[in-house]
Design a protein around this motif. Structure first.
Motif, PDB file in Angstrom:
ATOM      1  N   THR A  17       1.472  31.960  31.935  1.00 19.59           N
ATOM      2  CA  THR A  17       1.900  33.028  31.020  1.00 19.59           C
ATOM      3  C   THR A  17       1.383  32.746  29.622  1.00 19.59           C
ATOM      4  O   THR A  17       0.794  33.615  28.968  1.00 19.59           O
ATOM      5  CB  THR A  17       3.443  33.144  31.001  1.00 19.59           C
ATOM      6  OG1 THR A  17       3.884  33.553  32.292  1.00 19.59           O
ATOM      7  CG2 THR A  17       3.916  34.142  29.955  1.00 19.59           C
ATOM      8  N   SER A  18       1.591  31.533  29.168  1.00 17.72           N
ATOM      9  CA  SER A  18       1.146  31.153  27.832  1.00 17.72           C
ATOM     10  C   SER A  18      -0.379  31.237  27.722  1.00 17.72           C
ATOM     11  O   SER A  18      -0.914  31.824  26.780  1.00 17.72           O
ATOM     12  CB  SER A  18       1.631  29.736  27.517  1.00 17.72           C
ATOM     13  OG  SER A  18       1.351  29.396  26.190  1.00 17.72           O
ATOM     14  N   TRP A  19      -1.074  30.659  28.673  1.00 10.44           N
ATOM     15  CA  TRP A  19      -2.540  30.646  28.671  1.00 10.44           C
ATOM     16  C   TRP A  19      -3.103  32.068  28.692  1.00 10.44           C
ATOM     17  O   TRP A  19      -3.952  32.437  27.883  1.00 10.44           O
ATOM     18  CB  TRP A  19      -3.049  29.852  29.864  1.00 10.44           C
ATOM     19  CG  TRP A  19      -4.518  29.965  30.142  1.00 10.44           C
ATOM     20  CD1 TRP A  19      -5.119  30.802  31.034  1.00 10.44           C
ATOM     21  CD2 TRP A  19      -5.572  29.240  29.527  1.00 10.44           C
ATOM     22  NE1 TRP A  19      -6.478  30.619  31.022  1.00 10.44           N
ATOM     23  CE2 TRP A  19      -6.789  29.671  30.095  1.00 10.44           C
ATOM     24  CE3 TRP A  19      -5.612  28.248  28.552  1.00 10.44           C
ATOM     25  CZ2 TRP A  19      -8.014  29.156  29.730  1.00 10.44           C
ATOM     26  CZ3 TRP A  19      -6.840  27.739  28.180  1.00 10.44           C
ATOM     27  CH2 TRP A  19      -8.026  28.182  28.764  1.00 10.44           C
ATOM     28  N   GLN A  22      -2.458  33.849  25.434  1.00  7.79           N
ATOM     29  CA  GLN A  22      -3.312  33.312  24.367  1.00  7.79           C
ATOM     30  C   GLN A  22      -4.744  33.832  24.488  1.00  7.79           C
ATOM     31  O   GLN A  22      -5.345  34.229  23.483  1.00  7.79           O
ATOM     32  CB  GLN A  22      -3.309  31.779  24.405  1.00  7.79           C
ATOM     33  CG  GLN A  22      -2.006  31.192  23.961  1.00  7.79           C
ATOM     34  CD  GLN A  22      -1.903  29.722  24.290  1.00  7.79           C
ATOM     35  OE1 GLN A  22      -2.511  29.224  25.245  1.00  7.79           O
ATOM     36  NE2 GLN A  22      -1.117  29.006  23.493  1.00  7.79           N
ATOM     37  N   TYR A  53       4.654  36.774  20.095  1.00  8.36           N
ATOM     38  CA  TYR A  53       3.595  35.939  20.663  1.00  8.36           C
ATOM     39  C   TYR A  53       3.857  34.463  20.358  1.00  8.36           C
ATOM     40  O   TYR A  53       3.842  33.622  21.266  1.00  8.36           O
ATOM     41  CB  TYR A  53       2.250  36.403  20.095  1.00  8.36           C
ATOM     42  CG  TYR A  53       1.079  35.512  20.370  1.00  8.36           C
ATOM     43  CD1 TYR A  53       0.577  35.357  21.653  1.00  8.36           C
ATOM     44  CD2 TYR A  53       0.444  34.831  19.330  1.00  8.36           C
ATOM     45  CE1 TYR A  53      -0.521  34.550  21.905  1.00  8.36           C
ATOM     46  CE2 TYR A  53      -0.655  34.032  19.567  1.00  8.36           C
ATOM     47  CZ  TYR A  53      -1.131  33.886  20.856  1.00  8.36           C
ATOM     48  OH  TYR A  53      -2.208  33.091  21.106  1.00  8.36           O
ATOM     49  N   CYS A  57       4.936  31.575  23.110  1.00  5.65           N
ATOM     50  CA  CYS A  57       4.090  30.374  23.271  1.00  5.65           C
ATOM     51  C   CYS A  57       4.900  29.106  23.047  1.00  5.65           C
ATOM     52  O   CYS A  57       4.775  28.137  23.804  1.00  5.65           O
ATOM     53  CB  CYS A  57       2.909  30.417  22.310  1.00  5.65           C
ATOM     54  SG  CYS A  57       1.623  31.589  22.774  1.00  5.65           S
ATOM     55  N   CYS A  60       7.306  28.602  26.046  1.00  3.61           N
ATOM     56  CA  CYS A  60       6.576  28.143  27.242  1.00  3.61           C
ATOM     57  C   CYS A  60       6.144  26.690  27.091  1.00  3.61           C
ATOM     58  O   CYS A  60       6.259  25.900  28.042  1.00  3.61           O
ATOM     59  CB  CYS A  60       5.363  29.033  27.500  1.00  3.61           C
ATOM     60  SG  CYS A  60       5.764  30.664  28.161  1.00  3.61           S
ATOM     61  N   ALA A  61       5.666  26.304  25.913  1.00  3.75           N
ATOM     62  CA  ALA A  61       5.242  24.915  25.689  1.00  3.75           C
ATOM     63  C   ALA A  61       6.421  23.961  25.840  1.00  3.75           C
ATOM     64  O   ALA A  61       6.309  22.903  26.472  1.00  3.75           O
ATOM     65  CB  ALA A  61       4.607  24.774  24.303  1.00  3.75           C
ATOM     66  N   CYS A  91       0.892  20.871  21.770  1.00  4.76           N
ATOM     67  CA  CYS A  91       1.032  22.318  21.939  1.00  4.76           C
ATOM     68  C   CYS A  91       2.334  22.816  21.307  1.00  4.76           C
ATOM     69  O   CYS A  91       2.351  23.843  20.625  1.00  4.76           O
ATOM     70  CB  CYS A  91       0.964  22.674  23.420  1.00  4.76           C
ATOM     71  SG  CYS A  91       0.804  24.444  23.723  1.00  4.76           S
ATOM     72  N   SER A  95       2.435  25.248  18.085  1.00  2.00           N
ATOM     73  CA  SER A  95       3.126  26.521  18.309  1.00  2.00           C
ATOM     74  C   SER A  95       4.272  26.713  17.322  1.00  2.00           C
ATOM     75  O   SER A  95       4.448  27.801  16.752  1.00  2.00           O
ATOM     76  CB  SER A  95       3.701  26.528  19.721  1.00  2.00           C
ATOM     77  OG  SER A  95       3.153  27.531  20.480  1.00  2.00           O
ATOM     78  N   CYS A 165      -3.458  25.214  20.740  1.00  2.00           N
ATOM     79  CA  CYS A 165      -2.621  25.566  21.896  1.00  2.00           C
ATOM     80  C   CYS A 165      -3.476  26.020  23.078  1.00  2.00           C
ATOM     81  O   CYS A 165      -3.181  25.663  24.225  1.00  2.00           O
ATOM     82  CB  CYS A 165      -1.622  26.658  21.517  1.00  2.00           C
ATOM     83  SG  CYS A 165      -0.324  26.076  20.411  1.00  2.00           S
ATOM     84  N   ASN A 169      -3.386  24.053  26.569  1.00  2.00           N
ATOM     85  CA  ASN A 169      -3.050  24.717  27.827  1.00  2.00           C
ATOM     86  C   ASN A 169      -4.214  24.679  28.803  1.00  2.00           C
ATOM     87  O   ASN A 169      -4.011  24.560  30.013  1.00  2.00           O
ATOM     88  CB  ASN A 169      -2.575  26.140  27.582  1.00  2.00           C
ATOM     89  CG  ASN A 169      -1.153  26.181  27.058  1.00  2.00           C
ATOM     90  OD1 ASN A 169      -0.368  25.283  27.318  1.00  2.00           O
ATOM     91  ND2 ASN A 169      -0.821  27.214  26.318  1.00  2.00           N
TER      92      ASN A 169
END
Length: 183
Positions: A17-19, A22, A53, A57, A60-61, A91, A95, A165, A169
């Motif tokens: 999701t994060s990747w 991004q 956003y 991020c 998620c990190a 990360c 973030s 980040c 990721n």
């Protein structure tokens, strides 16, 4: 202890999701919006979207680090696992810096710049190419020039954190891919 399939799925879900977000925000949405929307509209869209956003991020990190650390006790870490934890920490730090500082300051400075620009009839041009009118405004208005310098600095720092980040990721995804036994 081996993580359950549910934990593995959650870890992959948070990382992907994060990747994906991004990559989309950084390399697709920003370029498309900046080349098709009036500058101020683009800026206002980013001002509204970026806090979500950055928070997503960061979350998620944090969750990736938490899940990874739960199943990798510090006394049993290999060098690769230690590197993976360091990557998650980097990360999170990048973030959180964006969420709590750089992103917000950049948005605030842009809002101030837009007030000055609107007062001079600027901001409805499409694209981010510096117009002659804005160059003239920078040259003739010291407060606008100072805002522009602040924007340049904080935008660069925010972009650097964002790229950190993305790299972190990407390295985490690489780490996961090298440990897959099957597709």
């Amino acid at each position: 202890m081996e993580p359950s399939n549910t934990i593995k799925l959650l870890h992959l879900l948070f990382l992907s999701t994060s990747w994906g977000m991004q990559i989309w925000v950084t390399f697709v949405a920003g370029f498309v919006m900046s080349s098709h929307l009036p500058r101020h509209t683009f800026g206002f869209m980013q001002r509204e979207l970026f806090p979500y956003y950055f928070h997503i991020c960061s979350t998620c990190a944090f969750l990736n680090l938490t899940l990874f650390a739960m199943y990798h006790p510090s006394e049993l870490l290999s060098d690769k696992q230690t590197t993976q934890i360091i990557i998650f920490f980097i990360c999170i730090a990048a973030s959180v810096l964006n969420t709590q500082w750089f992103g917000q300051i950049t948005s605030d400075v842009v809002a101030e710049m837009y007030v000055v620009e609107r007062n001079h009839g600027l901001g409805q041009e499409v694209g981010l190419v510096a117009s002659e009118s804005r160059r003239h405004l920078r040259a003739s208005n010291p407060s606008y020039r100072q805002l522009f310098q602040q924007f340049t600095l904080y935008h660069a720092l925010s972009s650097f954190c964002n790229l950190c980040c993305i790299v972190c990721n990407g390295l985490s995804l690489y780490h996961l891919a090298t440990h897959l036994s099957a597709l």
